[in-house]
Write a protein that holds these residues in place. Structure first.
Motif, short mmCIF file in Angstrom:
data_model
loop_
_atom_site.label_atom_id
_atom_site.label_comp_id
_atom_site.label_asym_id
_atom_site.label_seq_id
_atom_site.Cartn_x
_atom_site.Cartn_y
_atom_site.Cartn_z
N ASP A 185 77.80 -3.06 71.60
CA ASP A 185 77.08 -1.98 72.27
C ASP A 185 78.03 -0.91 72.79
O ASP A 185 77.75 0.28 72.70
CB ASP A 185 76.23 -2.53 73.43
CG ASP A 185 75.05 -3.33 72.92
OD1 ASP A 185 74.72 -3.20 71.72
OD2 ASP A 185 74.48 -4.10 73.71
N CYS A 206 79.17 1.23 69.93
CA CYS A 206 78.10 2.16 69.52
C CYS A 206 77.98 3.31 70.51
O CYS A 206 77.80 4.46 70.13
CB CYS A 206 76.76 1.43 69.44
SG CYS A 206 76.56 0.51 67.91
N GLY A 217 76.95 7.01 66.01
CA GLY A 217 76.45 5.93 66.85
C GLY A 217 76.42 4.55 66.23
O GLY A 217 75.84 3.62 66.80
N ASP A 218 77.04 4.40 65.07
CA ASP A 218 76.89 3.12 64.38
C ASP A 218 78.13 2.24 64.41
O ASP A 218 78.11 1.15 63.81
CB ASP A 218 76.45 3.34 62.93
CG ASP A 218 77.50 4.13 62.14
OD1 ASP A 218 78.49 4.59 62.74
OD2 ASP A 218 77.32 4.28 60.92
#
Ligand SMILES: Nc1ncnc2c1ncn2[C@@H]1O[C@H](COP(=O)(O)OP(=O)(O)O)[C@@H](O)[C@H]1O
Ligand SMILES: Nc1ncnc2c1ncn2[C@@H]1O[C@H](COP(=O)(O)OP(=O)(O)O)[C@@H](O)[C@H]1O
Ligand SMILES: [Mg+2]
Ligand SMILES: [Mg+2]
Ligand SMILES: [Mg+2]
Ligand SMILES: [Mg+2]
Lengths: 216, 333, 333, 216
Positions: free
Chosen positions: A24, A27, A36-37
């Motif tokens: 998390d 990201c 965002g990946d």
């Protein structure tokens, strides 16, 4: 220090666990700078690696085979930017460790030098571009300065990780010059690069791993 | 964000499963790699293979554009992630009819590395490969650094003209020339209103105020040039078109293709309102719109917003743009 | 909710302006009424005219379906509001080629009254009119009261087969028979995840919790059968398909067309995941999918969710479904 | 009471104003029961009517012409369900008022009776279906009971509006049987019907209007 193939496999399993925890956060950084990946990509890749470690590689004795299989598995599971980058690292490291069922201090040194050089070659990024190279290059310098020497690997690697951490942190104040975030200009300031972060975490996990090995 | 999915880990697999079942008359998966899809129709020996690809989440891009007059195969990546070399290589081998294969993909670090690796491997197997990178997004780098610009919706026109050229029997070099020329003649710029979210994280891809828009947004939610208060459609269109025309000056009497591309959740009604203004601006300048495309062509999951693309046309490109196409998500008579 | 519009009062006018500019090769507005649009291609004398229409906000429905092999003209209403009789009448007069005109529209109180008034006026001018109301939504009334059901995405198939029949020279009665048969063989059911908002109010069209879905939602945001916790795509698909199959029992070996229709903001990825499950269920029952449509065909502005439509086919309907079509937003080879 | 054409036009202008104020409320009711557009539709229709009143109809002397023009204008501006319903009302009322430059008590009575009968005929709804008929039918009953009689129109109409209000309020506890909301079943309970509400508002505005006329 002697790292057996089984130890080596354990280390990679620990990376999988660590990535799940940090997913998390990675990201989050990539959302601010890119698409965002990064955490998802790392997680997909390391889950695929873990599958291999628990199956095809479970009884593998060749450290080189382990590393190069990890490289190809990671690559084919993720593609993305970090696929070719980390895969090339693991493939180059795999060459160094090829046919070895144990890795000595000098082997480990060579392994990580080859790993980092592989990433550099694949990505062609320079220090200051705000990429994982900002983490890896300072570590490489430490490792190379001691290459072939007699210093304890754990000690040298621990210095390398300290420099890597500084490098990673330096990306916060850099304007991105490569990859997705390079179009952000000034807006890329203030956020640490996700790839620089995952690269640091991988190195730091290895340090943790050898520390535990040494204590045990 | 709410999604109609099952396990987030398998969204791409399940999408492909549904897609292949829905369109088996158009497309099939290769037994060698489940991310390697090729046309299910037989292609002529000697035809240049057209390979497209990129991350998932851009549907109809890219798998929707495999078919007659467009691409022969597609390599499918994870969401917003380049496919790895393996599926690219498998598609290359399957669609090479002896005349070589052209790779058409967007200019992103990941794609450059993965397609580059695949091309090396293909060439080791004796297949000639040409690569053409889409770089139409004017917001992504200054004019002098076009090679650093990312590819967004304008890639549709590259697929269209290169696909037509290959269909018409052009050589590998010629198909690549057409693709490059189309890309050189193409400029896009986007605006983002609402973020999308990756199924695995569920988190919004970017932060934006309730009354804000992101000018120059990339089609993976990459931040753009600046945030601004949301303006009326005409004002937004004016800004996007002005940025494009500053980059590629067009003279009175010239002809263009225009694409107003929705990013996922923007109603067609709004896209036509944007198109209306773009047409007004161009008409006032004496520039003629030869062909218009308005709809969701290359999306970013459920992102809100759109992009405008303008491609300068000559007779060669006009003929290729007019060429028919028949794909699962793009049919043109 | 954020929208790329100018003055909310003029959204339909501005959309039409953009639409007509973008697709002048397909469609034109009648000088008599700015909500009356007809094909810009010449239609054969003696061909039955196919007239569609309804509220705006459903794009591609309905104006996107005017063209060869589909409708000859469309009457365009305000957002979610039936068009008044005047544009319906003008379109009727323009597309009547001596063989009469069939009106295809959804079963809503407003449409029934407005189209009914227009038909009376048209008949006073000597034009024969047949009316066929779409009533495919199984969630909108019990089986015994099919005449009370509203029309949703399944109308696409009615337009498709009736349009093909008219193109093939069927008589007015025959075209109407085909339209009725298609509607009789068609069942749909939808699910809503997120509301849309009218440009003039900006308010969400329905209230729904962050973890809820509305089963049986209408395509204007009309409440459905019940609210429920949002489930996985497969579970939702199971429920929709079960409701449909209970309503129109299908035997092993029968063939169907399937449409998974996005309501506006649902990514194609999710629609294919829904389709995948629908295909599994049908395959297990030995029912063959003859044709699949997956995408945004009849939307509700930016509403989130989708509907599933199943149409039972016979040879006649298969031929008509296969017939080519060429419209601004629907092309089939 | 004598209502001149100019008065009549003033009334319709007051409806436009009233609808602008109630627009959001009418939409709110329709969001709960239907597609949320009733206020918007009424507003679009009455804005178009207002345009006519200020232009083509500004110097019109024929009350019938005013009413039927309003009917056609409203219809062509909105379509929808209420377009044909209210338009038919205004057209039927227009017939009654045709060629008249003043409307007497008996004319007004006839006007509203014709209006309501037009709506009923167009929509074919029954009391209890949860539509505007639940408002209009009770008013019609009062008006018809006094039709052709000698009672003061203002008095009769004021009774009609009281019954209309009761009718409107009764829709809250009805299950919808017609129109968009008819598929809601039990879920249509608890919300007042938007069309019943707008119909009441139109009648009530006429009562307000004649009260002011009488006082003036
Ligand atoms: N050419 C490059 N050399 C080194 N690292 C790079 C290069 N390009 C990108 N990266 C690294 O990749 C990271 C992004 O990885 P990821 O998000 O997984 O891929 P993508 O950008 O394709 O979504 C960046 O943060 C950066 O550190
Ligand atoms: N057949 C009918 N007879 C009388 N009133 C009706 C009928 N059908 C619908 N209505 C009225 O119309 C109202 C809805 O109007 P509106 O929202 O403007 O139209 P739509 O339902 O087409 O969106 C309902 O509240 C109801 O009172
Ligand atoms: Mg990324
Ligand atoms: Mg990515
Ligand atoms: Mg409506
Ligand atoms: Mg309504």
């Amino acid at each position: 220090m002697h790292i057996t193939t089984a130890d080596f496999i354990d280390y990679f399993k620990s990376v999988t666990e660590m990535i799940e925890k940090e997913k998390d956060y990675l990201c989050e950084l990539d959302r601010k700078l890119g698409d965002g990946d990064h955490g998802v990509t790392m997680s997909i890749g390391w889950q695929a690696v873990n599958q291999k470690l628990n199956n095809e590689l479970a009884n593998e004795s060749d450290c080189g085979k382990v590393s190069s299989t990890i490289g190809m598995t990671f690559l084919n599971a993720v593609g993305s930017s970090v696929g070719p980058l980390y895969a090339t690292g693991f493939l180059r490291g795999g060459k160094v460790a090829s046919q070895k069922s144990e890795l000595t201090d000098r082997d480990l040194e060579e392994y990580w030098i080859a790993f980092i050089n592989g990433v550099k070659e694949r990505g062609q990024a320079k220090v200051g571009d705000k990429t994982m190279i900002d983490t890896l290059e300072p570590a490489l310098i430490v490792l190379q300065a001691n290459a072939g020497g007699t210093r304890n690997f754990a000690e040298v690697f621990s210095e390398a990780v300290i420099e890597a951490e500084k490098g990673m942190k330096s990306t916060t104040n850099l304007i991105s010059k490569i990859g997705r975030s390079s179009r952000l200009g000034e807006r890329s300031l203030g956020v640490q690069d996700p790839g620089a972060t995952s690269a640091y975490l991988i190195l730091a996990a290895f340090l943790d791993f050898i520390k535990i090995k040494t204590l045990a | 964000m709410k999604k109609l999915i099952n396990n987030p880990t398998y969204v791409v697999e399940e999408m492909l499963d549904g897609f292949l079942k829905a369109h088996s008359n158009y497309i099939r998966v290769l037994p060698e790699n489940d991310r390697a899809l090729v046309t299910s129709r037989t292609t002529r020996e000697g035809k240049v293979g057209v390979l497209i690809g990129g991350g998932s989440g851009h549907e109809p891009g890219f798998l929707g554009y495999v078919g007659d007059g467009m691409a022969d195969g597609v390599a499918v990546g994870n969401i917003f992630a380049s496919p790895p070399p393996a599926p690219i290589l498998e598609v290359t081998k399957a669609i090479d009819k002896g005349a070589g294969v052209v790779y058409l993909y967007g200019n992103y670090a990941g794609d450059v590395m993965n397609f580059g690796m695949a091309a090396e491997l293909a060439e080791m197997e004796g297949i000639k490969v040409e690569m053409v990178l889409g770089s139409d997004d004017v917001a992504s780098a200054p004019k002098e650094e076009k090679h650093r610009r990312r590819g967004i919706a304008g890639e549709l026109f590259v697929f269209k003209t290169a696909g037509a050229a290959a269909d018409l029997g052009y050589s590998l070099e010629e198909v690549a020339r057409i693709a490059r020329k189309t890309n050189d003649h193409t400029r896009s710029m986007g605006v983002g209103l609402t973020p999308c979210s990756l199924p695995q994280t569920g988190k919004p891809s970017f932060e934006i105020g309730d009354d804000e828009m992101e000018i120059g947004l990339g089609h993976h939610g990459e931040p753009g040039i600046r945030k601004a208060k949301l303006q009326q459609a005409d004002v937004v269109t004016d800004e996007l078109v002005a940025a494009i025309l500053e980059d590629i000056p067009l003279n009175e009497g010239e002809e263009v293709a225009v694409l107003v591309n929705g990013l996922g959740s923007t109603p067609r009604m709004e896209l036509y309102i944007m198109f209306r203004r773009a047409e007004q601006i161009l008409r006032e300048k004496g520039i003629k719109i030869y062909r218009s495309y308005v709809g969701d062509y290359i999306t970013s999951l459920e992102m809100g917003g759109c992009s405008i693309t303008i491609t300068k046309l000559d007779n060669e490109l006009k003929t290729l743009l007019d060429h028919p196409a028949d794909c699962p998500m793009f049919v043109q008579k």
